[in-house]
Design a protein around this motif. Structure first.
Motif, mmCIF file in Angstrom:
data_model
loop_
_atom_site.group_PDB
_atom_site.id
_atom_site.type_symbol
_atom_site.label_atom_id
_atom_site.label_comp_id
_atom_site.label_asym_id
_atom_site.label_seq_id
_atom_site.Cartn_x
_atom_site.Cartn_y
_atom_site.Cartn_z
ATOM 1 N N ASP A 1 0.311 -1.145 0.011
ATOM 2 C CA ASP A 1 -0.164 -0.374 -0.042
ATOM 3 C C ASP A 1 0.749 1.678 -0.057
ATOM 4 O O ASP A 1 0.555 2.487 -0.317
ATOM 5 N N VAL A 2 2.071 1.220 -0.044
ATOM 6 C CA VAL A 2 3.316 2.006 0.390
ATOM 7 C C VAL A 2 3.047 2.926 -1.452
ATOM 8 O O VAL A 2 3.626 2.296 -2.148
ATOM 9 N N SER A 3 2.378 4.382 -1.256
ATOM 10 C CA SER A 3 2.231 4.541 -2.551
ATOM 11 C C SER A 3 4.072 5.830 -2.637
ATOM 12 O O SER A 3 4.634 6.469 -1.605
ATOM 13 N N ILE A 4 4.182 5.196 -3.240
ATOM 14 C CA ILE A 4 6.124 6.161 -4.983
ATOM 15 C C ILE A 4 5.534 6.346 -5.728
ATOM 16 O O ILE A 4 4.728 6.839 -7.055
ATOM 17 N N GLY A 5 6.075 8.243 -6.185
ATOM 18 C CA GLY A 5 5.262 9.080 -7.377
ATOM 19 C C GLY A 5 6.809 10.183 -7.246
ATOM 20 O O GLY A 5 8.148 9.597 -6.435
ATOM 21 N N ILE A 6 6.925 10.823 -7.990
ATOM 22 C CA ILE A 6 7.556 11.776 -8.325
ATOM 23 C C ILE A 6 6.648 13.209 -8.341
ATOM 24 O O ILE A 6 5.553 13.634 -9.052
ATOM 25 N N GLU A 7 7.869 14.334 -8.948
ATOM 26 C CA GLU A 7 7.376 15.827 -8.366
ATOM 27 C C GLU A 7 8.703 15.781 -9.254
ATOM 28 O O GLU A 7 10.137 16.093 -9.858
ATOM 29 N N PHE A 8 7.991 17.099 -10.502
ATOM 30 C CA PHE A 8 8.758 16.939 -11.527
ATOM 31 C C PHE A 8 8.544 19.019 -11.919
ATOM 32 O O PHE A 8 7.798 19.368 -12.101
ATOM 33 N N VAL A 9 9.661 19.326 -11.713
ATOM 34 C CA VAL A 9 9.519 20.606 -12.061
ATOM 35 C C VAL A 9 9.465 21.428 -13.213
ATOM 36 O O VAL A 9 10.720 21.236 -13.906
ATOM 37 N N LEU A 10 8.874 22.139 -13.686
ATOM 38 C CA LEU A 10 8.637 22.331 -14.655
ATOM 39 C C LEU A 10 9.747 23.823 -15.150
ATOM 40 O O LEU A 10 8.871 24.382 -15.170
ATOM 41 N N MET A 11 9.634 23.413 -16.701
ATOM 42 C CA MET A 11 10.989 24.333 -16.701
ATOM 43 C C MET A 11 10.822 24.354 -18.604
ATOM 44 O O MET A 11 11.101 22.873 -19.700
ATOM 45 N N ARG A 12 11.464 25.111 -19.301
ATOM 46 C CA ARG A 12 12.086 25.533 -21.036
ATOM 47 C C ARG A 12 12.892 24.522 -21.234
ATOM 48 O O ARG A 12 12.939 23.235 -21.760
ATOM 49 N N ASN A 13 14.140 24.242 -20.693
ATOM 50 C CA ASN A 13 15.112 23.524 -20.708
ATOM 51 C C ASN A 13 14.473 21.560 -20.135
ATOM 52 O O ASN A 13 15.196 20.819 -20.856
ATOM 53 N N ASN A 14 12.931 21.689 -20.151
ATOM 54 C CA ASN A 14 13.365 20.111 -19.594
ATOM 55 C C ASN A 14 11.670 19.440 -19.906
ATOM 56 O O ASN A 14 11.611 18.159 -19.741
ATOM 57 N N LEU A 15 10.981 20.580 -20.541
ATOM 58 C CA LEU A 15 9.549 20.594 -21.069
ATOM 59 C C LEU A 15 9.545 19.392 -21.690
ATOM 60 O O LEU A 15 9.085 18.368 -21.499
#
Length: 443
Positions: free
Chosen positions: A169-183
């Motif tokens: 049940d442990v939930s794993i995720g990601i956070e992605f900070v959106l920028m022009r150079n990684n869009l």
């Protein structure tokens, strides 16, 4: 009162239904092992000290635990650096309701197999790993001191821990900070995360804390309402054979030709329609907007949504332009924010001292505080008249929207010592963009 580091005693209670917070954001440390280019810690203004939260400070939060939906062990530091993080999780889990969750966001550098097992065994329910690129070179540039292999290793360690502890049940995720150079990397990152055990992905727009990275933002500086009005009238202009972007030159003409007169009149009617809907138009800003960029962002968002559907991944995407209808998720959800030294704050926006750059603004923000856990427990501070009055005033949404104002940023909200805005309101929320849907976080 002094809203920076204030200490308040629970002298009078104001009765209402919100007798306790529903969610706590607890900054267990301000120390970090990376130097990420978009982090508030790199903005050159040392408005906060380095330290770990003590066990007595954390214990002062325990009266609220039985009433909470979640405890988020995050601030401006890396939680895995705290030597008692596992103990904090275990203590929170002991008192939290069964359906509540405890979690945090991490860069994952220190997440070994052994540490992951210890955290999951302590009762960790949710973890979000920072992943802003799948390219090793770009990842190292964005998160100085880190490597994309750290995230891969962290995912593997968490999968191992879930198996060893019997905690599927442990939930794993990601956070992605959106920028022009990684869009362009967003779809690949989301797909990779889903196929390596992630159940959710949080995508957030960039809040630039340094002028040098302000041009990396990929959200519109016009509001969604203004864009909607502009697009309708732009289409009307095109139907009449007129080019909206030639308005600047038309406006400056003393003697206008018939086409210029028609365009000038059309823009005036556009302004009148916007005003009738209580929408402010920044015509020059609308004429200069990078339509190709925002169309590309929208296209990539649609691609990511499809990946989410295909992979069974829960997805949180930010707005591409700030919404006109504001909602403070933090106050609406009954959140309180706790600094490592025990000071209580109302939201992310007013948690720390910093400067940020948005749409040509340079905004200086100082923290607002409503008590210290060294002087009382969280329930007492939550019910103090000043904190309750602040929350009530926010929920009325009777303060101005500075981002949609032609005079922003004015002296009312730009001053370090905020007292009131142009509506004579005492909450410094007019220039907050958190409530417009641009920024997302683990909550």
């Amino acid at each position: 009162m002094d809203h920076c580091g204030a200490r308040i005693f629970p002298e009078k209670m104001i009765p209402d239904s919100g007798h306790h917070p529903s969610r706590l954001f607890v900054e267990v440390t301000t120390r970090c092992n990376l130097r990420c280019s978009m982090c508030v810690k790199q903005n050159g203004e040392r408005g906060f000290g380095d330290g770990h939260m003590s066990l007595p400070t954390f214990s002062a939060l325990e009266p609220a635990f039985p009433f909470l939906d979640a405890v988020v062990l995050n601030g401006i530091g890396e939680p895995l650096l705290h030597p008692q993080l596992d103990d904090f999780i275990r203590r929170a889990r002991e008192f939290l309701p069964e359906k509540a969750w405890v979690g945090f966001q991490s860069n994952g550098v220190l997440l070994t197999n052994e540490r992951a097992v210890s955290l999951v065994d302590a009762g960790l329910d949710r973890i979000c790993l920072s992943m802003d690129s799948v390219s090793p070179d770009r990842f190292r540039k964005i998160r100085e001191g880190g490597d994309v292999s750290d995230v891969r290793r962290a995912f593997a360690a968490l999968a191992h821990a879930k198996e060893v502890c019997g905690r599927k049940d442990v939930s794993i995720g990601i956070e992605f900070v959106l920028m022009r150079n990684n869009l362009s990397e967003l779809p690949g990152a989301v797909r990779w995360a889903a196929r390596n055990g992630a159940g959710f992905a949080i995508i957030t727009q960039l809040l630039p804390y340094e002028k040098a990275v302000a041009d990396q933002a990929v959200y519109d500086t016009n509001t969604s309402g203004a864009i909607s009005v502009y697009n309708r009238w732009k289409k009307k202009a095109e139907d009449e054979g007129l080019y909206m972007r030639s308005y600047t030159g038309t406006f400056m003409k003393y003697i206008k030709d018939p086409a210029s007169e028609r365009l000038f009149g059309l823009v005036e009617r556009m302004k009148e329609e916007a005003a009738s809907q209580n929408i402010a138009l920044h015509v020059e800003r609308l004429l200069k907007r990078d339509e190709e960029l925002y169309e590309e962002v929208a296209r990539i968002f649609e691609e990511v949504k499809q990946i989410g559907r295909d992979e069974g991944l829960s997805l949180e995407l930010p707005e591409i332009a700030p919404k006109n209808n504001r909602r403070c998720d933090f106050v609406e959800s009954g959140s309180a924010f706790v600094s490592w030294d025990g000071i209580i704050h109302p939201c992310y926006f007013l948690w720390h001292r910093y400067r940020c750059f948005v749409g040509g603004w340079e905004k200086h923000v100082k923290p607002w505080a409503f008590g210290n856990l060294s002087e009382g427990n969280i329930i007492e501070i939550w019910n103090h008249r000043d904190f309750r009055s602040f929350r009530d005033n926010v929920l009325r949404y009777n303060f101005p929207f500075c981002f949609d104002c032609g005079f922003a940023l004015c002296d009312y909200v730009q001053t370090e010592d905020f007292e009131q805005d142009c509506y004579v309101e005492s909450v410094p929320c007019g220039s907050c963009l958190w409530c417009t849907g641009l920024f997302r976080c683990l909550q």
